[in-house]
Design a protein around this motif. Structure first.
Motif, mmCIF file in Angstrom:
data_model
loop_
_atom_site.group_PDB
_atom_site.id
_atom_site.type_symbol
_atom_site.label_atom_id
_atom_site.label_comp_id
_atom_site.label_asym_id
_atom_site.label_seq_id
_atom_site.Cartn_x
_atom_site.Cartn_y
_atom_site.Cartn_z
ATOM 1 N N ASN A 126 0.815 -1.225 0.000
ATOM 2 C CA ASN A 126 0.000 0.000 0.000
ATOM 3 C C ASN A 126 0.843 1.267 0.000
ATOM 4 O O ASN A 126 0.486 2.260 -0.632
ATOM 5 C CB ASN A 126 -0.931 -0.005 1.216
ATOM 6 C CG ASN A 126 -2.012 -1.059 1.113
ATOM 7 O OD1 ASN A 126 -2.596 -1.258 0.055
ATOM 8 N ND2 ASN A 126 -2.291 -1.752 2.205
ATOM 9 N N GLU A 127 1.960 1.229 0.697
ATOM 10 C CA GLU A 127 2.819 2.415 0.762
ATOM 11 C C GLU A 127 3.405 2.735 -0.608
ATOM 12 O O GLU A 127 3.369 3.888 -1.058
ATOM 13 C CB GLU A 127 3.936 2.182 1.779
ATOM 14 C CG GLU A 127 4.851 3.385 1.953
ATOM 15 C CD GLU A 127 5.893 3.172 3.041
ATOM 16 O OE1 GLU A 127 7.039 3.646 2.870
ATOM 17 O OE2 GLU A 127 5.560 2.541 4.071
ATOM 18 N N ALA A 128 3.937 1.713 -1.283
ATOM 19 C CA ALA A 128 4.534 1.921 -2.606
ATOM 20 C C ALA A 128 3.483 2.358 -3.620
ATOM 21 O O ALA A 128 3.744 3.236 -4.461
ATOM 22 C CB ALA A 128 5.227 0.645 -3.069
ATOM 23 N N LEU A 129 2.304 1.775 -3.557
ATOM 24 C CA LEU A 129 1.229 2.149 -4.479
ATOM 25 C C LEU A 129 0.784 3.589 -4.274
ATOM 26 O O LEU A 129 0.554 4.327 -5.228
ATOM 27 C CB LEU A 129 0.038 1.208 -4.317
ATOM 28 C CG LEU A 129 0.117 -0.152 -5.008
ATOM 29 C CD1 LEU A 129 -1.127 -0.966 -4.697
ATOM 30 C CD2 LEU A 129 0.292 0.003 -6.509
ATOM 31 N N ALA A 130 0.646 3.968 -2.995
ATOM 32 C CA ALA A 130 0.216 5.331 -2.686
ATOM 33 C C ALA A 130 1.234 6.347 -3.186
ATOM 34 O O ALA A 130 0.874 7.401 -3.739
ATOM 35 C CB ALA A 130 0.005 5.476 -1.182
ATOM 36 N N LYS A 131 2.507 6.033 -3.011
ATOM 37 C CA LYS A 131 3.557 6.927 -3.500
ATOM 38 C C LYS A 131 3.534 7.009 -5.022
ATOM 39 O O LYS A 131 3.567 8.106 -5.600
ATOM 40 C CB LYS A 131 4.922 6.433 -3.016
ATOM 41 C CG LYS A 131 6.090 7.246 -3.578
ATOM 42 C CD LYS A 131 7.428 6.627 -3.201
ATOM 43 C CE LYS A 131 8.572 7.355 -3.895
ATOM 44 N NZ LYS A 131 9.884 6.735 -3.617
ATOM 45 N N MET A 132 3.466 5.846 -5.676
ATOM 46 C CA MET A 132 3.479 5.823 -7.140
ATOM 47 C C MET A 132 2.290 6.574 -7.721
ATOM 48 O O MET A 132 2.417 7.289 -8.713
ATOM 49 C CB MET A 132 3.488 4.385 -7.656
ATOM 50 C CG MET A 132 3.546 4.282 -9.172
ATOM 51 S SD MET A 132 3.499 2.576 -9.788
ATOM 52 C CE MET A 132 5.078 1.982 -9.199
ATOM 53 N N GLU A 133 1.118 6.412 -7.108
ATOM 54 C CA GLU A 133 -0.071 7.078 -7.614
ATOM 55 C C GLU A 133 0.103 8.591 -7.602
ATOM 56 O O GLU A 133 -0.207 9.275 -8.584
ATOM 57 C CB GLU A 133 -1.288 6.687 -6.785
ATOM 58 C CG GLU A 133 -2.575 7.321 -7.298
ATOM 59 C CD GLU A 133 -3.784 6.897 -6.486
ATOM 60 O OE1 GLU A 133 -4.848 6.680 -7.093
ATOM 61 O OE2 GLU A 133 -3.671 6.814 -5.248
ATOM 62 N N LEU A 134 0.614 9.137 -6.503
ATOM 63 C CA LEU A 134 0.804 10.584 -6.407
ATOM 64 C C LEU A 134 1.882 11.064 -7.368
ATOM 65 O O LEU A 134 1.683 12.040 -8.108
ATOM 66 C CB LEU A 134 1.154 10.975 -4.971
ATOM 67 C CG LEU A 134 1.517 12.445 -4.744
ATOM 68 C CD1 LEU A 134 0.393 13.366 -5.212
ATOM 69 C CD2 LEU A 134 1.844 12.697 -3.277
ATOM 70 N N VAL A 135 3.034 10.401 -7.357
ATOM 71 C CA VAL A 135 4.159 10.835 -8.195
ATOM 72 C C VAL A 135 3.785 10.753 -9.673
ATOM 73 O O VAL A 135 4.053 11.688 -10.443
ATOM 74 C CB VAL A 135 5.408 9.979 -7.901
ATOM 75 C CG1 VAL A 135 6.507 10.264 -8.922
ATOM 76 C CG2 VAL A 135 5.923 10.260 -6.494
ATOM 77 N N ASN A 136 3.157 9.667 -10.079
ATOM 78 C CA ASN A 136 2.819 9.508 -11.494
ATOM 79 C C ASN A 136 1.680 10.420 -11.928
ATOM 80 O O ASN A 136 1.667 10.923 -13.053
ATOM 81 C CB ASN A 136 2.483 8.049 -11.790
ATOM 82 C CG ASN A 136 3.717 7.155 -11.781
ATOM 83 O OD1 ASN A 136 4.806 7.597 -11.413
ATOM 84 N ND2 ASN A 136 3.563 5.911 -12.161
ATOM 85 N N ARG A 137 0.714 10.650 -11.028
ATOM 86 C CA ARG A 137 -0.355 11.583 -11.383
ATOM 87 C C ARG A 137 0.209 12.994 -11.543
ATOM 88 O O ARG A 137 -0.177 13.734 -12.464
ATOM 89 C CB ARG A 137 -1.460 11.571 -10.323
ATOM 90 C CG ARG A 137 -2.734 12.285 -10.808
ATOM 91 C CD ARG A 137 -3.804 12.317 -9.746
ATOM 92 N NE ARG A 137 -4.175 11.015 -9.247
ATOM 93 C CZ ARG A 137 -4.971 10.154 -9.886
ATOM 94 N NH1 ARG A 137 -5.463 10.475 -11.066
ATOM 95 N NH2 ARG A 137 -5.251 8.989 -9.347
ATOM 96 N N HIS A 138 1.116 13.368 -10.662
ATOM 97 C CA HIS A 138 1.765 14.679 -10.776
ATOM 98 C C HIS A 138 2.532 14.776 -12.090
ATOM 99 O O HIS A 138 2.516 15.815 -12.772
ATOM 100 C CB HIS A 138 2.712 14.902 -9.590
ATOM 101 C CG HIS A 138 3.525 16.155 -9.684
ATOM 102 N ND1 HIS A 138 4.809 16.174 -10.198
ATOM 103 C CD2 HIS A 138 3.228 17.436 -9.354
ATOM 104 C CE1 HIS A 138 5.268 17.412 -10.162
ATOM 105 N NE2 HIS A 138 4.333 18.194 -9.666
ATOM 106 N N TYR A 139 3.200 13.696 -12.477
ATOM 107 C CA TYR A 139 3.941 13.669 -13.739
ATOM 108 C C TYR A 139 2.997 13.902 -14.917
ATOM 109 O O TYR A 139 3.272 14.721 -15.805
ATOM 110 C CB TYR A 139 4.655 12.329 -13.891
ATOM 111 C CG TYR A 139 5.345 12.144 -15.231
ATOM 112 C CD1 TYR A 139 6.657 12.572 -15.423
ATOM 113 C CD2 TYR A 139 4.680 11.540 -16.299
ATOM 114 C CE1 TYR A 139 7.290 12.409 -16.653
ATOM 115 C CE2 TYR A 139 5.307 11.377 -17.528
ATOM 116 C CZ TYR A 139 6.606 11.815 -17.697
ATOM 117 O OH TYR A 139 7.224 11.655 -18.921
ATOM 118 N N VAL A 140 1.888 13.172 -14.948
ATOM 119 C CA VAL A 140 0.939 13.319 -16.057
ATOM 120 C C VAL A 140 0.342 14.725 -16.066
ATOM 121 O O VAL A 140 0.210 15.352 -17.120
ATOM 122 C CB VAL A 140 -0.174 12.255 -15.970
ATOM 123 C CG1 VAL A 140 -1.183 12.452 -17.100
ATOM 124 C CG2 VAL A 140 0.415 10.850 -16.028
#
Length: 315
Positions: free
Chosen positions: A241-255
């Motif tokens: 859950n921690e890695a997913l939560a981080k990836m979701e924020l970082v990748n959404r910010h990227y897009v």
């Protein structure tokens, strides 16, 4: 009579030979099949390679198996694209099941308009549902205006919604983004590289990035009657859950910033609103409280990574 389509299918896979076999068996029942399928395999064993050597009754697609040079959905797809021979590319997951005439209808949808750069199938078990009052107000705030339907749209800070499955709609429906469950792209429409190096591992939102990029110059559509079932499989990459939560924020910010070019204060406030909503809403179910600490840690780590990257770019 099988119609072999001038299509190269691209499938990343890892340690899921039984699941992949079910997908290939459903493909073998299709009246139209791609002429070739490039499988990039990151498995620890040779089970998938052996599967590709076996004959599956009814399957006329030529299976080309390659070992992955790097593990990750986006990087494996990039590797596969070096081996394709056709001018139309089918991206699909190894855990989908094709319903009757899916690929034939997908092919006809792409051919229906030479300006369509990509078209995807309807996922029968993942559908757009009309939002309730709370979600409808959230969507309006994220989007900046009211829409009668948000189906198939990408609004605000890179928030993407599934297409709608309704018999009142035509067979080919314009959309703003495409997933990669089962999607045809014209090769000429694809950027180079197809997937940026930003996307690693689970590669969340690589499909959104690709389709938004293609959509700048081409039409995108959903072939509503071309249908698949997505038997999404569990995995360690989905249980962290921690890695997913981080990836979701970082990748959404990227897009949001790099693909959509939205870097205003309003965009960041909408991103904050969406992230808070995403953390708080699941807490309506008591069972989800256990994941809250890991989710918050992941969001904070993601925020730290975003701020660090911004500081480096400004220095």
């Amino acid at each position: 009579m099988i119609n072999l389509l001038p299509v190269s299918a691209v499938v990343p896979t890892m340690n899921r030979a039984p699941v992949l076999e079910r997908m290939l068996q459903s493909l073998a029942k299709q009246s139209a099949q791609p002429i070739e399928m490039i499988l990039i395999d990151a498995s620890a064993t040779d089970e998938t390679e052996q599967l590709c050597r076996n004959q599956i009754p009814g399957l006329q697609t030529r299976l080309l198996h390659y070992k992955a040079k790097e593990t990750g959905a986006a990087t494996q797809r990039n590797q596969a694209l070096h081996y394709v021979s056709q001018d139309t590319i089918l991206f699909c997951e190894d855990d989908v099941t094709f319903e009757p005439d899916c690929l034939g209808r997908l092919w006809e949808a792409l051919r229906s308009d030479h300006q369509i750069g990509g078209v995807n199938a309807m996922i029968t078990n993942q559908r757009y549902l009309p939002p309730g009052l709370l979600s409808r107000n959230l969507f309006r705030l994220l989007h900046g205006r009211h829409e009668s339907s948000y189906a198939g749209k990408c609004i605000g800070p890179a928030f993407n919604l599934l297409p709608e499955d309704s018999s009142a709609l035509p067979e080919v429906v314009p959309v703003e983004w495409l997933n990669l469950g089962c999607t045809l792209y014209r090769r000429d429409a694809l950027p180079s590289p197809v997937f940026p190096t930003h996307f690693t591992g689970y590669s969340m939102m690589e499909d959104l990035t690709l389709s938004l990029t293609v959509g700048r110059e081409w039409k995108l559509a959903n072939a509503r009657t071309a249908r698949i079932f997505h038997d999404s499989q569990p995995g360690s990459h989905k249980s962290d859950n921690e890695a997913l939560a981080k990836m979701e924020l970082v990748n959404r910010h990227y897009v949001m910033t790099k693909v959509m070019g939205r870097e205003s204060l309003t965009s960041y406030l909408r991103l904050l609103l969406l992230e808070v909503f995403g953390v708080v809403t699941p807490l309506a179910a008591r069972a989800n409280w256990a994941a809250l600490p890991a989710t918050v840690r992941g969001k904070l780590k993601g925020l730290g990574e975003i701020m660090s990257a911004r500081n480096k770019s400004q220095s």
